[in-house]
Enzyme design. Structure first.
Site, PDB file in Angstrom:
ATOM      1  N   LYS A 160      -5.294 -11.683  -8.292  1.00 13.54           N
ATOM      2  CA  LYS A 160      -6.723 -11.586  -7.674  1.00 13.54           C
ATOM      3  C   LYS A 160      -7.665 -11.283  -8.282  1.00 13.54           C
ATOM      4  O   LYS A 160      -7.049  -9.924  -8.472  1.00 13.54           O
ATOM      5  CB  LYS A 160      -6.007 -12.114  -6.276  1.00 13.54           C
ATOM      6  CG  LYS A 160      -6.587 -12.566  -4.791  1.00 13.54           C
ATOM      7  CD  LYS A 160      -5.762 -10.796  -3.437  1.00 13.54           C
ATOM      8  CE  LYS A 160      -6.896  -9.882  -3.485  1.00 13.54           C
ATOM      9  NZ  LYS A 160      -6.494  -9.301  -2.163  1.00 13.54           N
ATOM     10  N   LYS A 168       0.805  -0.950  -0.201  1.00 22.71           N
ATOM     11  CA  LYS A 168       0.508   0.276  -0.042  1.00 22.71           C
ATOM     12  C   LYS A 168       0.899   1.451  -0.565  1.00 22.71           C
ATOM     13  O   LYS A 168       1.026   1.912  -0.517  1.00 22.71           O
ATOM     14  CB  LYS A 168      -0.796  -0.296   0.943  1.00 22.71           C
ATOM     15  CG  LYS A 168      -1.674  -1.114   0.640  1.00 22.71           C
ATOM     16  CD  LYS A 168      -3.174  -0.632   1.811  1.00 22.71           C
ATOM     17  CE  LYS A 168      -4.425  -1.770   1.596  1.00 22.71           C
ATOM     18  NZ  LYS A 168      -5.305  -1.444   2.967  1.00 22.71           N
ATOM     19  N   LYS A 207     -10.792  -4.382  -5.441  1.00 26.56           N
ATOM     20  CA  LYS A 207     -11.023  -3.692  -6.291  1.00 26.56           C
ATOM     21  C   LYS A 207      -9.680  -2.458  -7.458  1.00 26.56           C
ATOM     22  O   LYS A 207      -9.514  -1.713  -8.214  1.00 26.56           O
ATOM     23  CB  LYS A 207     -12.060  -2.765  -5.882  1.00 26.56           C
ATOM     24  CG  LYS A 207     -11.208  -2.201  -4.478  1.00 26.56           C
ATOM     25  CD  LYS A 207     -12.482  -2.096  -3.632  1.00 26.56           C
ATOM     26  CE  LYS A 207     -11.464  -1.506  -2.013  1.00 26.56           C
ATOM     27  NZ  LYS A 207     -12.126  -3.060  -1.312  1.00 26.56           N
TER      28      LYS A 207
HETATM   29  P1  ADP Z   1     -10.257  -5.590  -1.872  1.00 24.45           P
HETATM   30  O1  ADP Z   1      -8.644  -7.123  -1.747  1.00 24.45           O
HETATM   31  O2  ADP Z   1     -10.673  -5.636  -3.392  1.00 24.45           O
HETATM   32  O3  ADP Z   1      -9.535  -4.663  -1.456  1.00 24.45           O
HETATM   33  P2  ADP Z   1     -10.717  -6.432   1.062  1.00 24.45           P
HETATM   34  O4  ADP Z   1      -8.979  -6.043   1.260  1.00 24.45           O
HETATM   35  O5  ADP Z   1     -12.134  -4.934   0.903  1.00 24.45           O
HETATM   36  O6  ADP Z   1     -10.789  -6.335  -0.474  1.00 24.45           O
HETATM   37  O7  ADP Z   1     -11.191  -8.025   1.282  1.00 24.45           O
HETATM   38  C1  ADP Z   1     -12.557  -7.720   1.954  1.00 24.45           C
HETATM   39  C2  ADP Z   1     -12.570  -8.949   2.189  1.00 24.45           C
HETATM   40  O8  ADP Z   1     -13.037  -9.518   0.843  1.00 24.45           O
HETATM   41  C3  ADP Z   1     -11.402 -10.048   2.598  1.00 24.45           C
HETATM   42  O9  ADP Z   1     -11.921 -11.205   3.968  1.00 24.45           O
HETATM   43  C4  ADP Z   1     -11.141 -10.887   1.932  1.00 24.45           C
HETATM   44  O10 ADP Z   1      -9.855 -11.796   2.140  1.00 24.45           O
HETATM   45  C5  ADP Z   1     -11.831 -10.797   0.970  1.00 24.45           C
HETATM   46  N1  ADP Z   1     -11.861 -10.749  -0.564  1.00 24.45           N
HETATM   47  C6  ADP Z   1     -10.797  -9.835  -0.909  1.00 24.45           C
HETATM   48  N2  ADP Z   1     -11.193 -10.016  -2.347  1.00 24.45           N
HETATM   49  C7  ADP Z   1     -10.852 -11.701  -2.533  1.00 24.45           C
HETATM   50  C8  ADP Z   1     -10.378 -12.400  -3.701  1.00 24.45           C
HETATM   51  N3  ADP Z   1      -9.864 -11.815  -4.724  1.00 24.45           N
HETATM   52  N4  ADP Z   1     -10.543 -13.805  -3.490  1.00 24.45           N
HETATM   53  C9  ADP Z   1     -10.842 -13.946  -2.408  1.00 24.45           C
HETATM   54  N5  ADP Z   1     -11.261 -13.145  -0.949  1.00 24.45           N
HETATM   55  C10 ADP Z   1     -11.071 -11.402  -1.700  1.00 24.45           C
END
Ligand code: ADP
Length: 319
Positions: free
Chosen positions: A187, A106, A190
Site C-alpha cells: 500500500k 503503530k 509515507k
Molecule cells: P498514510 O498512510 O500515508 O499515513 P493517512 O493515514 O494520513 O496516510 O491517510 C489520509 C487519507 O488518505 C485517508 O483517507 C486514507 O484512507 C487515504 N490513503 C492513504 N494511503 C492510501 C492508499 N495507499 N490508497 C488509498 N487511499 C489512501
C-alpha cells in the site's frame, strides 16, 4: 489528513482527495488538517507540524479544493474537537480501542523502548470527534480507514443510546481507487518510503518510477508478465486508463519490456499531475493567501462545531 509531512502522496490523492474535489460540487464539505493527530507520532518535534499543515493545505488547494465550497481548516484552531474528544473518551470502552488494528501497528513501529501514549490509543476517539462535530452524511476516505469509521459509528450509537438521538450514523464513502499501490508493491504510504508525492518534481517522479517494483518473474523483455501486483501497472491503470487494457495484454503476451513500460508510465503520471504541480508552485509563493483560507475555514467550522456541542451538552444535561 494528518500533517506528519508537509506533502500528500498519490495514495492520499486518489484514495481520498480527488474524490473530495468531485464531491464538493454536490455536498457541503469539511476538509480538516488534523494537527493534533500528528502529535501521536511527532511528540518530540511539534514545531514541524505547523509548517506541515501549511504544506497539506497547499496540496488541498492545488488538487482543486475550492475554499468557497469546502471548509478547509486546521483541527487545533477549533477547540470543540478537544471537548467532544473528552466527552467521547468517557463513553468509549477501552477494549474497543485496544482492538483497532492500526493501534497495534503503530505501537509496534514506535522507537524501541518508547511506550505507547494515551493519545495514541485514543486516536480513533479524537477521529470520531473530528467527524461527528460536523454531523455529516458520510466520510470520503481510502479503504484502510474503514475500521476507524466503524468505531466512529459505534461511539455515536453508544452516545445516542445513553443520552438520546443526537449524532448521525455516518456512511463510508469510498473512491474508485480505494487502495493505491506504492512503488514496492505494498500500500502506498509515507511510512513505507514507497510514495510519489504531488510535490515531487518531474525528475523525482521519473527516478522513482524507474526504480519501481515490477514482476520478478519477468526477466527478459519477451518473458510474459503478471500485471497484478506490479506497481507500474497499477500506475498505468490510474494515470493511463485509456491504454491500460492494451498495456495489460502486451505485458501478459511478453510483447512489452519493463523499461519502455516504465517510460510510458512516467509520461502519463507527469502529464496528469502537471496542472496540480503548477498550481502548487504558485500557491507556495503566496503563503498569506493560504493562511487566510485556513483562518476563514476555522471560523466557518467553529460555527457548525459550536452548534453540535450545544446539542451534545444539552443531551447529556451538562452546563
Ligand atoms: P498514510 O498512510 O500515508 O499515513 P493517512 O493515514 O494520513 O496516510 O491517510 C489520509 C487519507 O488518505 C485517508 O483517507 C486514507 O484512507 C487515504 N490513503 C492513504 N494511503 C492510501 C492508499 N495507499 N490508497 C488509498 N487511499 C489512501
Amino acid at each position: 489528513m494528518q500533517p506528519t509531512q508537509g506533502k500528500l502522496h498519490l495514495g492520499n490523492l486518489e484514495g481520498a482527495l480527488r474524490n473530495w474535489v468531485k464531491l464538493q460540487e454536490e455536498y457541503d464539505m469539511f476538509a480538516c488538517i488534523v494537527d493534533w493527530h500528528a502529535l501521536t507520532t511527532m511528540i518530540e518535534r511539534p514545531e514541524e507540524i505547523t509548517e506541515n499543515s501549511f504544506g497539506v493545505a497547499v496540496d488541498y488547494l492545488a488538487a482543486g479544493l475550492d475554499p468557497e465550497k469546502t471548509v478547509i481548516f486546521i483541527q487545533s484552531q477549533v477547540k470543540e474537537h478537544a471537548e467532544l474528544y473528552l466527552l467521547f473518551s468517557m463513553v468509549t470502552p477501552l477494549g474497543w480501542l485496544e482492538r483497532v488494528p492500526t493501534f497495534k501497528e503503530k505501537r509496534d513501529s514506535l522507537t524501541a523502548g518508547a511506550e505507547a501514549s494515551h493519545g495514541l490509543l485514543g486516536y480513533p476517539v479524537l477521529q470520531a470527534a473530528d467527524i461527528l462535530l460536523y454531523r455529516p452524511y458520510g466520510v470520503p476516505v481510502g479503504k484502510d480507514q474503514v475500521p476507524h469509521l466503524e468505531l466512529t459509528r459505534e461511539i455515536a450509537r453508544r452516545f445516542n443510546y445513553l443520552y438520546g438521538d443526537t449524532l448521525p450514523e455516518i456512511a463510508n464513502v469510498l473512491s474508485d481507487i480505494p487502495v493505491m499501490i506504492g512503488l514496492d508493491g505494498r500500500k502506498m504510504s509515507k511510512s513505507y518510503d514507497n510514495a510519489i508525492y504531488i510535490a515531487d518534481s518531474d525528475d523525482e517522479t521519473a527516478k522513482k518510477i524507474m526504480s519501481a517494483y515490477t514482476d520478478p518473474k519477468k526477466i527478459r523483455k519477451d518473458d510474459p508478465g503478471h500485471p497484478e501486483g506490479c506497481a507500474v501497472f497499477s500506475l498505468h491503470s490510474v494515470y493511463n486508463r485509456e491504454n491500460a487494457d492494451n498495456v495489460e495484454k502486451e505485458c501478459r503476451a511478453g510483447a512489452r519490456g519493463c523499461v519502455s513500460c516504465k517510460r510510458e508510465c512516467i509520461e502519463s503520471v507527469i502529464t496528469n499531475l502537471a496542472p496540480m504541480r503548477e498550481r502548487r508552485a504558485e500557491l507556495v509563493k503566496d503563503p498569506g493567501q493560504v493562511f487566510r483560507v485556513l483562518e476563514q475555514g476555522a471560523d466557518r467550522a467553529r460555527a457548525v462545531a459550536g452548534e453540535t456541542m450545544a446539542d451534545v451538552r444539552k443531551s447529556m444535561g451538562l452546563l
